[in-house]
Enzyme design. Structure first.
Site, mmCIF file in Angstrom:
data_model
loop_
_atom_site.group_PDB
_atom_site.id
_atom_site.type_symbol
_atom_site.label_atom_id
_atom_site.label_comp_id
_atom_site.label_asym_id
_atom_site.label_seq_id
_atom_site.Cartn_x
_atom_site.Cartn_y
_atom_site.Cartn_z
ATOM 1 N N TYR A 138 0.851 -1.188 0.000
ATOM 2 C CA TYR A 138 0.000 0.000 0.000
ATOM 3 C C TYR A 138 0.891 1.243 0.000
ATOM 4 C CZ TYR A 138 -4.256 2.689 1.114
ATOM 5 O OH TYR A 138 -5.318 3.561 1.088
ATOM 6 N N ASP A 174 11.415 -3.392 10.282
ATOM 7 C CA ASP A 174 10.458 -2.776 9.362
ATOM 8 C C ASP A 174 9.459 -1.971 10.201
ATOM 9 O OD1 ASP A 174 8.687 -2.087 7.393
ATOM 10 O OD2 ASP A 174 8.260 -4.124 6.728
ATOM 11 N N ILE A 175 9.643 -0.652 10.227
ATOM 12 C CA ILE A 175 8.783 0.228 11.023
ATOM 13 C C ILE A 175 7.563 0.607 10.192
ATOM 14 C CG2 ILE A 175 8.620 2.393 12.294
ATOM 15 C CD1 ILE A 175 11.616 2.361 12.664
ATOM 16 N N GLY A 176 6.385 0.134 10.616
ATOM 17 C CA GLY A 176 5.173 0.334 9.830
ATOM 18 C C GLY A 176 5.088 -0.713 8.743
ATOM 19 N N TRP A 179 0.987 -5.155 5.804
ATOM 20 C CA TRP A 179 0.547 -6.555 5.781
ATOM 21 C C TRP A 179 1.726 -7.523 5.606
ATOM 22 C CZ3 TRP A 179 -2.207 -2.619 3.418
ATOM 23 C CH2 TRP A 179 -3.494 -2.386 3.922
ATOM 24 N N SER A 200 -2.035 -1.439 13.360
ATOM 25 C CA SER A 200 -3.330 -1.892 12.853
ATOM 26 C C SER A 200 -3.535 -3.370 13.188
ATOM 27 C CB SER A 200 -3.395 -1.704 11.330
ATOM 28 O OG SER A 200 -4.454 -2.451 10.765
ATOM 29 N N GLN A 203 -3.997 -5.436 9.990
ATOM 30 C CA GLN A 203 -2.724 -5.700 9.336
ATOM 31 C C GLN A 203 -1.939 -6.770 10.090
ATOM 32 O OE1 GLN A 203 -0.724 -1.900 8.949
ATOM 33 N NE2 GLN A 203 -1.573 -1.569 6.909
ATOM 34 N N CYS A 355 -5.601 11.870 -5.251
ATOM 35 C CA CYS A 355 -4.169 11.633 -5.029
ATOM 36 C C CYS A 355 -3.441 11.435 -6.346
ATOM 37 C CB CYS A 355 -3.978 10.425 -4.120
ATOM 38 S SG CYS A 355 -4.483 10.701 -2.401
#
Length: 384
Positions: A138, A174-176, A179, A200, A203, A355
């Site tokens: 994402y 892996d920060i954030g 999934w 999340s 996630q 966006c």
């Protein structure tokens, strides 16, 4: 111009505010009830007053309510932003209050941080599985040599791993982690162990399933609670939720969790201007308490802790990524419709198109910044 266009033009209702909005849009070559795909068709004349009173929030909410239509919203936003129309829209009281709050209050505090997880990333894994690629990325794909979303996202993952110079036996933080797509890819293809953190719950559950059997540990944890010594750190699409009041602490925490000879890759959307302004519609419906950093933000906050080895801008690729997501979202809607409302469909497609138009207009940026703690001797030949 054909006869139907003339009929539409003559049938425009001159509601209060119509002339002002029409003149504004004309500066971007956009017509009301015109025949170009980026022209808008006004369904409810209350649209004009609502936009004049509420600005961006009124524009987005009136679209969600079906008060206006546009065949190609992405082109509408591209043209509007290129013409600078956002600077002519009124700043509603919500927008003003948010700017004041951002200066006085930490909108991304520990207590508030979970809001974006609950409001956006926990919308439903069915939605994101239908819209995203098999790696569930994402964030912006890398389209340099790609022709499909799958190729672009795999190229992005490889680019990150190559920039970090991952090697078997290393530990990647892996920060954030989303999934778990990057975590799984790095573990499989580079032989590293990975610790991933997300705020999340949706996630977390799916990431743990997707990384089962790999040397990957996925945690429901805020980055401020990290206490590791990793060889490498990656943070992809998460810095947008950190907030200016936390930038310095974020870079200090990343430095504290990395070995002295390690590398840190930051992948983030960015703003071309340094301010605390946030689009009020996006803040309300998509990313609560989000804020895009500027070059100045990143440089100033990282300087005490990091040496910048490389800065890579491929923001134009986000346009292609977003349009691919839109196509998949629209195709999957018949299966998704049972779980989401028609108003949600209009909201989410509006978000993706807005966006895409913003990145196409180069109003928004996408950066990968590679940092070392003390400078790599001899420098780096960074992957492209």
């Amino acid at each position: 111009m054909n006869s139907s266009c003339l009929e539409n033009e003559s049938a425009v209702e001159h509601a209060p505010g119509h002339a002002i909005i029409a003149e504004m849009l004309a500066q971007a070559g956009i017509a009301i009830n015109g025949c170009q795909p980026f022209d808008i068709r006004v369904v409810d004349p209350r649209f004009y007053r609502r936009v004049l009173q509420q600005g961006s929030l009124g524009l987005g909410e009136s679209y969600m309510d079906g008060w206006w239509e546009c065949e190609r919203l992405d082109i509408f936003f591209q043209r509007a932003l290129r013409a600078g129309l956002e600077h002519r829209l009124p700043r509603g009281w919500r927008d003003i209050l948010y700017v004041l709050a951002a200066r006085l209050v930490n909108l991304q505090s520990l207590r508030r941080a979970r809001r974006v997880g609950e409001r956006h990333y926990d919308l439903g894994n069915d939605l994101f599985e239908a819209m995203l690629d098999p790696h569930m990325q994402y964030s912006c794909g890398y389209w340099k040599d790609a022709s499909t979303l799958e190729e672009a996202q795999e190229a992005k993952l490889k680019l990150i791993c190559d920039k970090l110079r991952l090697a078997p036996g290393m530990h990647l933080l892996d920060i954030g982690c989303g999934w778990g797509g990057l975590a799984a890819y790095a573990a499989r293809h580079y032989g590293v162990s990975v610790t991933g953190v997300t705020i999340s719950r949706q996630q977390l559950q799916l990431a743990q399933q997707r990384c089962a059997g790999l040397d990957v540990d996925i945690r429901l944890q805020d980055y401020r609670h990290l206490h590791l010594q990793a060889d490498r750190i990656a943070s992809v699409g998460m810095f947008e939720h950190v907030g200016p009041r936390n930038y310095s602490a974020y870079f200090e925490i990343a430095a504290r969790n990395l070995k002295p000879d390690g590398l840190f890759l930051l992948h983030t959307c960015g703003s071309k201007q340094t301010d605390a302004r946030v689009d009020p519609w996006t803040e309300k419906y998509i990313f609560p308490n989000g804020c895009l950093p500027s070059v100045h933000h990143i440089a100033q906050a990282s300087e005490p802790y990091w040496l910048m080895e490389d800065w890579h801008n491929f923001g134009a690729d986000y346009d292609l990524t977003l349009m691919a997501w839109l196509q998949r979202f629209v195709q999957a809607w018949p299966q998704l419709a049972a779980n989401y409302s028609e108003r949600f469909y209009r909201m989410f497609s509006y978000y993706l198109c807005a966006c895409a138009g913003a990145f196409r207009a180069r109003d928004l940026q996408l950066w990968q910044v590679l940092f070392s703690r003390h400078g790599v001797e001899g420098g780096l030949r960074v992957a492209r």
